[in-house]
Design a protein around this motif. Structure first.
Motif, PDB file in Angstrom:
ATOM      1  N   ASP A 176      -2.382  10.167   4.502  1.00  0.00           N
ATOM      2  CA  ASP A 176      -1.711   9.317   3.512  1.00  0.00           C
ATOM      3  C   ASP A 176      -0.414   9.957   3.062  1.00  0.00           C
ATOM      4  O   ASP A 176      -0.415  11.056   2.510  1.00  0.00           O
ATOM      5  CB  ASP A 176      -2.622   9.096   2.297  1.00  0.00           C
ATOM      6  CG  ASP A 176      -3.726   8.106   2.609  1.00  0.00           C
ATOM      7  OD1 ASP A 176      -3.425   6.910   2.738  1.00  0.00           O
ATOM      8  OD2 ASP A 176      -4.889   8.546   2.754  1.00  0.00           O
ATOM      9  N   THR A 178       3.032   9.108   0.764  1.00  0.00           N
ATOM     10  CA  THR A 178       3.725   8.192  -0.140  1.00  0.00           C
ATOM     11  C   THR A 178       5.124   8.733  -0.365  1.00  0.00           C
ATOM     12  O   THR A 178       5.284   9.898  -0.732  1.00  0.00           O
ATOM     13  CB  THR A 178       2.980   8.082  -1.486  1.00  0.00           C
ATOM     14  OG1 THR A 178       1.656   7.659  -1.232  1.00  0.00           O
ATOM     15  CG2 THR A 178       3.670   7.089  -2.406  1.00  0.00           C
ATOM     16  N   HIS A 217      -0.886   6.398   7.120  1.00  0.00           N
ATOM     17  CA  HIS A 217      -0.580   5.307   6.184  1.00  0.00           C
ATOM     18  C   HIS A 217       0.649   5.713   5.381  1.00  0.00           C
ATOM     19  O   HIS A 217       0.589   6.626   4.579  1.00  0.00           O
ATOM     20  CB  HIS A 217      -1.774   5.055   5.242  1.00  0.00           C
ATOM     21  CG  HIS A 217      -2.958   4.488   5.949  1.00  0.00           C
ATOM     22  ND1 HIS A 217      -3.394   3.199   5.778  1.00  0.00           N
ATOM     23  CD2 HIS A 217      -3.784   5.042   6.879  1.00  0.00           C
ATOM     24  CE1 HIS A 217      -4.433   2.979   6.565  1.00  0.00           C
ATOM     25  NE2 HIS A 217      -4.695   4.088   7.229  1.00  0.00           N
ATOM     26  N   ASN A 219       3.194   4.790   2.685  1.00  0.00           N
ATOM     27  CA  ASN A 219       3.471   3.908   1.548  1.00  0.00           C
ATOM     28  C   ASN A 219       4.804   4.267   0.959  1.00  0.00           C
ATOM     29  O   ASN A 219       5.029   5.428   0.607  1.00  0.00           O
ATOM     30  CB  ASN A 219       2.417   4.123   0.459  1.00  0.00           C
ATOM     31  CG  ASN A 219       1.154   3.363   0.763  1.00  0.00           C
ATOM     32  OD1 ASN A 219       1.096   2.156   0.555  1.00  0.00           O
ATOM     33  ND2 ASN A 219       0.167   4.065   1.307  1.00  0.00           N
ATOM     34  N   ASN A 220       5.673   3.297   0.805  1.00  0.00           N
ATOM     35  CA  ASN A 220       6.912   3.543   0.069  1.00  0.00           C
ATOM     36  C   ASN A 220       6.682   3.056  -1.364  1.00  0.00           C
ATOM     37  O   ASN A 220       6.396   1.879  -1.581  1.00  0.00           O
ATOM     38  CB  ASN A 220       8.084   2.808   0.735  1.00  0.00           C
ATOM     39  CG  ASN A 220       9.420   3.241   0.172  1.00  0.00           C
ATOM     40  OD1 ASN A 220       9.487   3.961  -0.833  1.00  0.00           O
ATOM     41  ND2 ASN A 220      10.491   2.795   0.794  1.00  0.00           N
ATOM     42  N   GLU A 251       6.092  -1.301   0.208  1.00  0.00           N
ATOM     43  CA  GLU A 251       5.407  -1.647   1.459  1.00  0.00           C
ATOM     44  C   GLU A 251       4.552  -0.498   1.981  1.00  0.00           C
ATOM     45  O   GLU A 251       4.856   0.664   1.743  1.00  0.00           O
ATOM     46  CB  GLU A 251       6.445  -1.957   2.559  1.00  0.00           C
ATOM     47  CG  GLU A 251       6.894  -3.385   2.606  1.00  0.00           C
ATOM     48  CD  GLU A 251       7.741  -3.668   3.842  1.00  0.00           C
ATOM     49  OE1 GLU A 251       7.765  -4.822   4.239  1.00  0.00           O
ATOM     50  OE2 GLU A 251       8.378  -2.749   4.394  1.00  0.00           O
ATOM     51  N   GLU A 252       3.501  -0.854   2.745  1.00  0.00           N
ATOM     52  CA  GLU A 252       2.724   0.160   3.479  1.00  0.00           C
ATOM     53  C   GLU A 252       2.802  -0.137   4.968  1.00  0.00           C
ATOM     54  O   GLU A 252       2.683  -1.283   5.377  1.00  0.00           O
ATOM     55  CB  GLU A 252       1.255   0.152   3.052  1.00  0.00           C
ATOM     56  CG  GLU A 252       0.431   1.123   3.907  1.00  0.00           C
ATOM     57  CD  GLU A 252      -1.048   1.232   3.526  1.00  0.00           C
ATOM     58  OE1 GLU A 252      -1.350   1.210   2.322  1.00  0.00           O
ATOM     59  OE2 GLU A 252      -1.873   1.357   4.438  1.00  0.00           O
ATOM     60  N   THR A 254       1.442   1.410   8.907  1.00  0.00           N
ATOM     61  CA  THR A 254       0.526   2.358   9.539  1.00  0.00           C
ATOM     62  C   THR A 254       0.960   2.631  10.970  1.00  0.00           C
ATOM     63  O   THR A 254       1.626   1.808  11.606  1.00  0.00           O
ATOM     64  CB  THR A 254      -0.936   1.847   9.548  1.00  0.00           C
ATOM     65  OG1 THR A 254      -0.959   0.610  10.241  1.00  0.00           O
ATOM     66  CG2 THR A 254      -1.466   1.654   8.144  1.00  0.00           C
TER      67      THR A 254
END
Ligand SMILES: [Cu+2]
Length: 455
Positions: A176, A178, A217, A219-220, A251-252, A254
């Motif tokens: 993950d 971010t 993943h 994530n912004n 947005e996310e 992958t």
């Protein structure tokens, strides 16, 4: 975010003095002491096409007043927030930015705010001014007041990394990330608008074994202004995943890849201009362990080097901002380990005990300068890089690690003391690049100047 800047054009000023008598206006111009940055994002508000303030006092405001003080160097960043074509024009100052075409595109324009008053800025694409893209630049007399400084520590503790994997079959791992744009402490009394993976620099240390499948993943954060992405040098795929992970704010995305080649690999944001995203702190390391892992050591550390390009010189107190011209000219103002001045001295020095073996996973984010990595008072017993992370080098003093490169350094510590991590391009020490390895406890007399068994 992009707010106050004061940049002394010392050289210009000195050369103006050296040239002898100049008109008052010329000297005023040469002394134009300051640079103030605002970021505007194009968007829709209340059904109109507008400029939206981004960061700092203007954050979220529609067609905000852009306030400068007389003599300041004004910089306006324009980010395309919705996709139509735009620009920004300030007729009075004869300022016309490049057009920003397509969502996420940006341009920067600057001028010296030498006349006081109130002047319109607008988008010159036909119809856009009438549709609502109109605001005011205000240039006020007299100097600007000081600003308060409170900013969080963005530097990652070098002992913050997952433990060795040892023996286990390959499996699927979830990663993950971010992306967070945030004000952080660059130095004791200086803050800077960093861009990060997970709020720290470097980003999280990702540890896998060869054969693992990594499900990333990306994530912004919704609070971001810009798009971000991630390119894994350890992923054998177009762009290292950069195309699949381009994410706009909120947005996310992958991206899944198999760890095929063991090694220590840099990852970084690859959204244009990638150099800008890396300089602002968007880099980290991925370790793909060979089967069975690396030989055991007593302690492991995670250190990365990078450089920053700021509007004001090294050591200036207050708010620093990114300077795109300096970045393009490759003229850094700061060099840092783990994101900030003092990260590995005041905040999080490396600590170990005599008799211990330590391993430093070292990488260079850059974006432009490599490291001649050296630890003052030590010799690297083993250096692992390339094929399978075998200890290709032994008993090395200084090892070159290029931007976007990484190596594993192992030290067998015998004697207590204070050792110093540097890039042996030593001018950089004066620009913030220094770390402490503090070895505390009784000396291991039996080991001093003796070899440990070869690994
Ligand atoms: Cu980015």
């Amino acid at each position: 975010m992009k707010q106050l800047n004061v940049l002394l054009f010392c050289l210009t000023f000195l050369s103006a003095l050296a040239l002898g008598p100049a008109s008052f206006a010329e000297r005023q111009h040469a002394m134009a002491a300051a640079s103030v940055v605002y970021t505007l994002r194009t968007g829709i508000a209340e059904g109109r096409m507008v400029f939206l303030g981004s960061g700092g006092e203007i954050d979220g405001k529609v067609n905000p007043d852009l306030v400068f003080h007389q003599g300041e160097r004004a910089q306006i960043n324009l980010v395309n927030g919705e996709g139509a074509e735009h620009d920004i024009v300030i007729e009075f100052y004869d300022v016309r930015s490049n057009h920003v075409v397509g969502k996420g595109a940006s341009s920067t324009t600057s001028f010296v705010a030498d006349k006081t008053g109130s002047f319109p800025y607008y988008c010159s694409v036909p119809g856009h001014r009438d549709a609502g893209m109109l605001g005011r630049v205000k240039v006020e007399p007299g100097p600007r007041g000081k600003i308060a400084l409170i900013a969080p520590d963005v530097s990652r503790d070098p002992s913050d990394l997952p433990p060795p994997i040892h023996m286990r079959p390959p499996r699927k791992l979830r990663v993950d990330l971010t992306t967070i744009e945030m004000q952080g402490r660059l130095d004791d009394k200086t803050k800077y608008p960093f861009w990060t993976f997970n709020g720290k620099i470097p980003g999280p240390f990702i540890r896998a074994r060869v054969g693992d499948t990594l499900e990333v993943h990306m994530n912004n954060a919704p609070s971001s202004v810009l798009a971000h992405s991630v390119d894994f040098h350890g992923a054998i795929a177009p762009g290292g995943g950069a195309q699949d992970t381009q994410a706009y704010p909120g947005e996310e995305k992958t991206f899944t890849f198999k760890a095929l080649v063991p090694g220590l690999f840099v990852y970084h944001c690859a959204t244009p201009s990638a150099a800008d995203h890396v300089a602002n702190g968007m880099y980290g390391l991925l370790l793909i362990e060979p089967e069975g892992g690396l030989p055991e050591v007593d302690r492991e550390f995670y250190v990365m080097q990078g450089e920053l390009y700021t509007t004001k010189p090294f050591g200036t107190e207050g708010q620093q901002e990114a300077d795109y011209e300096r970045l393009m000219a490759e003229r850094p103002s700061y060099f840092v380990f783990n994101g900030a001045v003092g990260a590995l001295t005041k905040e999080h020095p490396l600590r170990a005990a005599p008799g211990e073996s330590v391993r430093i996973f070292f990488g260079v984010g850059g974006p432009n300068f490599g490291s001649s990595f050296h630890v003052i008072g030590q010799i690297f017993n083993r250096v692992r890089e390339g094929a399978g992370l075998a200890a290709r080098l032994r008993d090395e003093q200084t090892v070159a690690v290029p931007p976007g490169g990484a190596a594993v350094f192992e030290l067998d510590l015998n004697r207590a003391g204070h050792y110093v991590l540097v890039d042996h391009a030593l001018s950089r020490m004066e620009l913030g690049l220094v770390g402490d390895l503090i070895v505390e406890g009784p000396d291991q007399d039996a080991q001093i100047h003796e070899r440990r068994p070869r690994r």
